[in-house]
Write an enzyme that holds these catalytic residues in place. Sequence first.
Site, PDB file in Angstrom:
ATOM      1  N   HIS A   1       3.991 -19.181   3.291  1.00 55.98           N
ATOM      2  CA  HIS A   1       3.599 -19.990   4.448  1.00 55.98           C
ATOM      3  C   HIS A   1       2.183 -19.595   4.886  1.00 55.98           C
ATOM      4  CE1 HIS A   1       3.416 -21.642   8.464  1.00 55.98           C
ATOM      5  NE2 HIS A   1       4.369 -22.479   8.075  1.00 55.98           N
TER       6      HIS A   1
ATOM      7  N   TRP B   1      11.662 -22.456  12.310  1.00 54.44           N
ATOM      8  CA  TRP B   1      11.609 -22.122  13.740  1.00 54.44           C
ATOM      9  C   TRP B   1      10.510 -21.126  14.076  1.00 54.44           C
ATOM     10  CZ3 TRP B   1      17.471 -21.376  15.402  1.00 54.44           C
ATOM     11  CH2 TRP B   1      18.101 -22.628  15.404  1.00 54.44           C
TER      12      TRP B   1
ATOM     13  N   GLU C   1       1.423 -28.181   2.799  1.00 54.29           N
ATOM     14  CA  GLU C   1       1.090 -28.098   4.216  1.00 54.29           C
ATOM     15  C   GLU C   1      -0.397 -27.813   4.382  1.00 54.29           C
ATOM     16  OE1 GLU C   1       4.608 -26.801   6.803  1.00 54.29           O
ATOM     17  OE2 GLU C   1       3.826 -24.981   5.905  1.00 54.29           O
TER      18      GLU C   1
ATOM     19  N   GLY D   1       7.875 -27.631  11.844  1.00 56.97           N
ATOM     20  CA  GLY D   1       7.744 -26.458  12.704  1.00 56.97           C
ATOM     21  C   GLY D   1       8.119 -26.792  14.135  1.00 56.97           C
TER      22      GLY D   1
ATOM     23  N   SER E   1       2.537 -30.690  11.432  1.00 62.37           N
ATOM     24  CA  SER E   1       2.637 -31.634  12.552  1.00 62.37           C
ATOM     25  C   SER E   1       3.484 -32.865  12.245  1.00 62.37           C
ATOM     26  CB  SER E   1       1.245 -32.026  13.053  1.00 62.37           C
ATOM     27  OG  SER E   1       0.611 -30.869  13.565  1.00 62.37           O
TER      28      SER E   1
HETATM   29  P1  PGA Z   1       4.253 -27.615  12.518  1.00 57.30           P
HETATM   30  O1  PGA Z   1       4.520 -26.422  11.496  1.00 57.30           O
HETATM   31  O2  PGA Z   1       5.283 -28.666  12.242  1.00 57.30           O
HETATM   32  O3  PGA Z   1       4.413 -26.979  13.853  1.00 57.30           O
HETATM   33  O4  PGA Z   1       2.871 -28.094  12.242  1.00 57.30           O
HETATM   34  C1  PGA Z   1       4.841 -26.661  10.174  1.00 57.30           C
HETATM   35  C2  PGA Z   1       4.883 -25.363   9.444  1.00 57.30           C
HETATM   36  O5  PGA Z   1       4.015 -24.520   9.705  1.00 57.30           O
HETATM   37  O6  PGA Z   1       5.752 -25.121   8.609  1.00 57.30           O
END
Ligand code: PGA
Length: 252
Positions: A95, A10, A165, A234, A213
């Site tokens: 992250h 979140w 990511e 996210g 995303s």
């Molecule tokens: P996002 O974020 O789905 O908004 O791209 C993913 C994340 O940063 O863990």
Amino acid sequence: MKKTLVVANWKMAPRNLLEAKSLLSSLKRLANKSNVSLVVAPPAPFISSFGASLRGGNLFLGAQDVSFYEGGAHTGEYSAAMLRSCNVSYVIVGHSERRGAGETNDMVAKKVRAALDAKLKVILCIGEHNRDKDGEYLEELRTQMRESLHGIFASDLKNMVIAYEPVWAIGRTAAFALPSSELVQTALFIRKVLSELFDNGSALSLQILYGGSVERGNAESIAECGAVTGALVGHASLSSEEFADVVAAFDQ
Ligand code: PGA
């Protein structure tokens, strides 16, 4: 094969505890009818309230960060043991938004160790900043993995998940996410590096998630490509309807 895992990160939302509790209620309903394991990682101020209301089932509580210190004069930080005492099961470590705020691979490795020692499961984030056609980003990934996993043993990996990511794909829209054909190749590369650092068995069994995303528009192709067994979500996790669609794509 590990159970599919979808993590709702979140970030710094929603705006207050009331909204957070309402979003949590819809997640609980979703978890009850889903075969996928779900993790909710709310902002730290909501953790203890959530921990008191989550017991068992398919929905686990996660944190977005943890200190590598056990305690002491570290204003603003909180330890792995504190999280554990609030019923937290998972912690996201490394992250890109934490790394962007100054977290180094060395700090990430210490956080992973501290979390594992406190019996938390670790979602370790890795990802390149950019993709170049010469493949130098692969070296960036290799270095990140080697240094972030410093001090971690093969026997620790059963309590870890890798969230791949790509930084350039985070916080955009499905159209800008990594195409699943490239995800297949990158997941293979991650397993290759894991086999260099540990052994083949560990490299094959470690669960890899994709993040960056993930939305209802691309969740199915990510799930179907077979390279990952879940996602770190996210912005799409802040809408209960969209998140339910993402989870459904992985619930096959
Ligand atoms: P996002 O974020 O789905 O908004 O791209 C993913 C994340 O940063 O863990």
